[in-house]
Design an enzyme around this catalytic site. Structure first.
Site, PDB file in Angstrom:
ATOM      1  NE  ARG A 195      58.318 -62.282 -29.408  1.00  0.00           N
ATOM      2  CZ  ARG A 195      59.228 -63.082 -28.867  1.00  0.00           C
ATOM      3  NH1 ARG A 195      60.422 -62.623 -28.538  1.00  0.00           N
ATOM      4  NH2 ARG A 195      58.957 -64.361 -28.666  1.00  0.00           N
ATOM      5  CB  ALA A 196      61.415 -58.269 -25.107  1.00  0.00           C
ATOM      6  CG  ASP A 217      72.266 -42.197 -36.091  1.00  0.00           C
ATOM      7  OD1 ASP A 217      72.506 -42.691 -37.210  1.00  0.00           O
ATOM      8  OD2 ASP A 217      71.470 -41.259 -35.931  1.00  0.00           O
ATOM      9  CE  LYS A 258      91.812 -55.441 -62.978  1.00  0.00           C
ATOM     10  NZ  LYS A 258      93.276 -55.304 -62.824  1.00  0.00           N
ATOM     11  CB  VAL A 316      68.008 -47.640 -47.876  1.00  0.00           C
ATOM     12  CG1 VAL A 316      67.824 -49.143 -48.020  1.00  0.00           C
ATOM     13  CG2 VAL A 316      67.363 -46.920 -49.064  1.00  0.00           C
TER      14      VAL A 316
END
Lengths: 320, 320, 320, 320
Positions: free
Chosen positions: C21-22, C127, C214, C250
């Site tokens: 877009r830019a 990455d 925990k 993901v």
């Protein structure tokens, strides 16, 4: 090949695109041609008829807003405008119309029905203001957005030991404020369906302060009054550390929640099925968690309002 | 002052804390003392009884997990263990117990009921695997998390013109895969309740590729097979550009959705009311969108399973 | 009118569309024609040249994936393939090429530069594996997605008092694991750049258990080993309550974070400016928080690697 | 054992708790005792000294707000109040103080330094208004929240072909509006650091409308004027379909972004190290992406302001 027109009308709601996608894909399988009408009822008069492209429609499954655009068009209340619309629809060889929108839009659909144009309604509005249905497409997403804002507000209220008034948009109904208030842990929920008493609210806040509770959240449906008015009145009652927020139009946008998408999919698929069955004149609704078709007049009748006012009692019983 | 004990058991679910908060606040208003039991049924045997602090409980309204901790404790299936638990509960002067959890946990609650200990169940699990209820606390949130992952996966699948298999955890039921699949625009949903045919899935993918569709998403309930097994078998059927993802335990955490919080609030408040009314031996359920109390045996009976298998038909009718 | 071609290559990254877009809008203002190449370097050979439409490009500012599609094309390492690509670009009257992608893609861009084709690189990959730049478009978004998953996992780990191993995809670098680990409160971060010692990790976990902590979270870069291998080895060291999650692809999707969008905008605008100035043969990089242009060879040289290994020391100093 | 006091002051910011956690854990390793002061500088005067519990502090790594609470305390500008605070800190045997907050808070810390109390500053505010640092803890999260709201607003603006004015809170600086505007694809960004011209804004909107652009977003820093004032003035310039939103305090809350958490961790760890090294009188800052310590006077000097005004030029070059 039969031609089925669809439009989105009134305030946009997350999941409208999911309805369009379901209608489009189901219609493709059934060899029904879908004609898109841009900008709602106004688009009929302006003859904004467009064909839809499969890839664009399917990519919009998770997109907020409506790829068919919407508008408010109050002039559609006049019968001569409705008749002109029907004439144009007939000239375009439209065999049926699906109206995707809230209460005002379904009233438009009801008018077309009264004038014998085959119409089906799909309830889509963040306001959940169609009396006969338990939910409308977009309502769950809007509640999500509001509760996210309430959770953030609670952080700040807690850190500064303050009371916040949060104003929720909503033309008619307090359902959005009610659900968001219960889910967001509001101390008080002020909705048009129930009388609010300033002293009562102030006493609740004062009681919280006495017990060293770190924050108070008052959720307010804008129809009752504005956040700044409520803030002023609570200051008059002696509540000093108080701030206000108006969430405005933000909850109208965003990717639809899965709950809204599943219902949007059910509604869209069913609407095409009703068209195939030539069952018209109904608004699709959710009653007792089942999809049903309700004649427009009944769907819109005030006395069928399904707002669950027991939620305020619930909230009073579990707020801290 | 009556003493009401509560525990969370089995896999944790978003909204368990919202149930605890509702119980705690409602009980405070009714002058009932709440005794927390940590680590589920195991905690009874280990005498992990704790008192809860109002501020901590209320701050947890939006927190994932469970502030009472949970555990799996398969030994609780044995009657002598159950009897020992009841003895300890009686020694601690506990007048009733609320069990917050999924199917396994409600079976434990049913066992205590058979042995005459006054018990009430609240359905909370992401698996939505309690037959008699339309929804369980945590299910909607888990669907949200999965659909967010599906939306992200669609971006990548689209950019690379690939098929993805997404494996959804779930011990018994395919409901999570079913809802997430419809909402996420899955091309195919593979669940244990329905037979999947490799050739049929492969044909669907090939048909998509032929039509230049940019991505395919196959949502798979882990109980059927693993994502890597399905991927291997689809490769054997000639599907080459295919990747797999297993979402694992991630959907078990996170802040509960408003939908889950509202039901958690209703369940919590109602559970205390049932305790006050001395109505025991029931699991609270949602039927036709209403909160009802169902005797444990009936609530857990397979034939009352409310999984909506029509969703696969729906999905087939609207997928692209 | 000058013709500037752009392509996205390698693994897709959130923010690639924001770069496009830019570039597109800046080029429009400067009367430069933008030619889109679909499917990366492969698309040159297949002559997948397309023109872009302003509305579609601008609507994609917040969309994950890449509207130009991407591919892996290892054959592009061969000089005859590169020469063929250049010939096609010249036949299409392309005056310059912007390559948006990660390390492998910038190596392709470097090859075109060596063969005298005017090329500019924009670093975009989750990455963060281009040595000379502090950040790449998509990295911040991927860290966001991973940390959201870590936060959810912590809920469950906490509720069940467990250790979780979370495997992070990443071909070369451990930067993603490093940032996510620090932000997510990992107890240990295992990355390829540093030797991991099983006993050391196990001791850390045991120490936590002794102190009644925990939960434990171990963040693992997949290049070191798989989550299941690490889990097995930790079990051998006596860690029993341990589970594993692999986040897979993901984090490659989703709407880009504001940080990624701002850098994407800077890179896109600068890339067009460099084209106008006829400055080629450079990869745009961030150094000391400033945008600079670095000759490809230097940008890709291992010794210029900017991974901040002090983050592991930091994490050791602040983990609980 | 040395005693190090910490406080959070001024408007709360996401990541304050992450700073506290880093300080606490690093201090534990170095055998330094951490003394929490509640409610900021006011808490010194009120002797709100508390000890912190490891589990609670570590659970707050991802929690918005501040577990130490905050307050605005304008009276701290007076020297006699500062001297009283120092006396109390000495009576409590405090060997050093870390002040976590924005510009006003660091001015308080500078005052203590001038009066010879050993003080270190950590920049934490959503406003990014401390001149010498490129970022402050909380800024990135607030930009995230605002851009999420802009994305939703764009959905609605698009569907209805409207202009929206979005008002961003911020006492001094326009940095929040600037970053959010670039990332959110604003058509115009109005900040106090640059003169806004109504006709220029209106022309930009009209130009968009002529080109059939579906929406316009104007991002406005509240210090310039209110959203309703800007809306009124744009209506006077002939812009009709215009709505306004004020985001209010919402961006102050929420879970901190990974970027904020990593810097919060670096700041917290470094602050303890500076205490151990007895280096006082500095505010920790980010310069050229490196953590540096800057003497308070220099850190707060207006001429060192790092707001990147080139972002408005960038935005003009890439907006559509």
């Amino acid at each position: 090949m039969k031609r089925l027109a669809i439009l989105t009308s009134g305030g946009d709601a997350p999941g409208m695109n999911t309805v369009i996608r379901a209608i489009f894909n189901k219609a493709s399988r059934e060899a029904v041609e879908i004609v898109g009408i841009q900008y709602g009822f106004l688009g009929i008069l302006c003859k904004n008829f467009v064909s839809l492209e499969a890839e664009k429609v399917n990519d919009a499954i998770a997109a907020g807003g409506t790829i068919l655009y919407s508008s408010r068009f109050p002039e559609f209340i006049e019968e001569n405008v409705q008749l002109e619309a029907i004439q144009i629809l007939r000239e375009e060889n439209i065999d049926g119309l699906i109206v995707i929108g809230g209460k005002g839009s379904q009233e438009g659909a009801a008018a077309l029905t009264r004038l014998d144009f085959p119409t089906i309604g799909v309830p889509a509005t963040i306001d959940n203001d169609i009396p006969a249905t338990e939910t409308t497409v977009g309502f769950d997403t809007a509640v999500n957005t509001i509760v996210t804002a309430l959770d953030k507000t609670r952080d700040t209220a807690n850190s500064h030991v303050r009371t916040f008034v949060i104003e929720i948009k909503g033309r008619r109904s307090g359902d959005l404020a009610l659900w968001a208030g219960v889910a967001g842990g509001a101390d008080f929920i002020v909705i048009p369906e129930q009388t609010a008493n300033m002293t009562q609210i102030a006493d609740k806040i004062k009681h919280s302060i006495e017990r060293k509770k770190k924050h108070c959240l008052i959720v307010l449906a804008e129809k009752v009054m504005s956040a700044s008015e409520l803030t002023t009145r609570l200051k008059e009652e002696g509540i000093l550390h108080i701030r206000q927020i108006a969430l405005g139009h933000v909850p109208r946008g965003g990717t639809p929640s899965p709950f809204d998408r599943v219902w949007a999919s059910k509604f869209g698929s069913a609407a095409v099925q009703f068209f195939l069955n030539e069952q018209f004149g109904c608004c699709l609704c959710v009653q007792q968690n089942q999809l049903v078709a309700v004649p427009f007049e009944e769907a819109l009748a005030k006395q069928n309002n399904r707002i669950d006012l027991s939620l305020t009692l619930l909230n009073a019983s579990i707020s801290y």
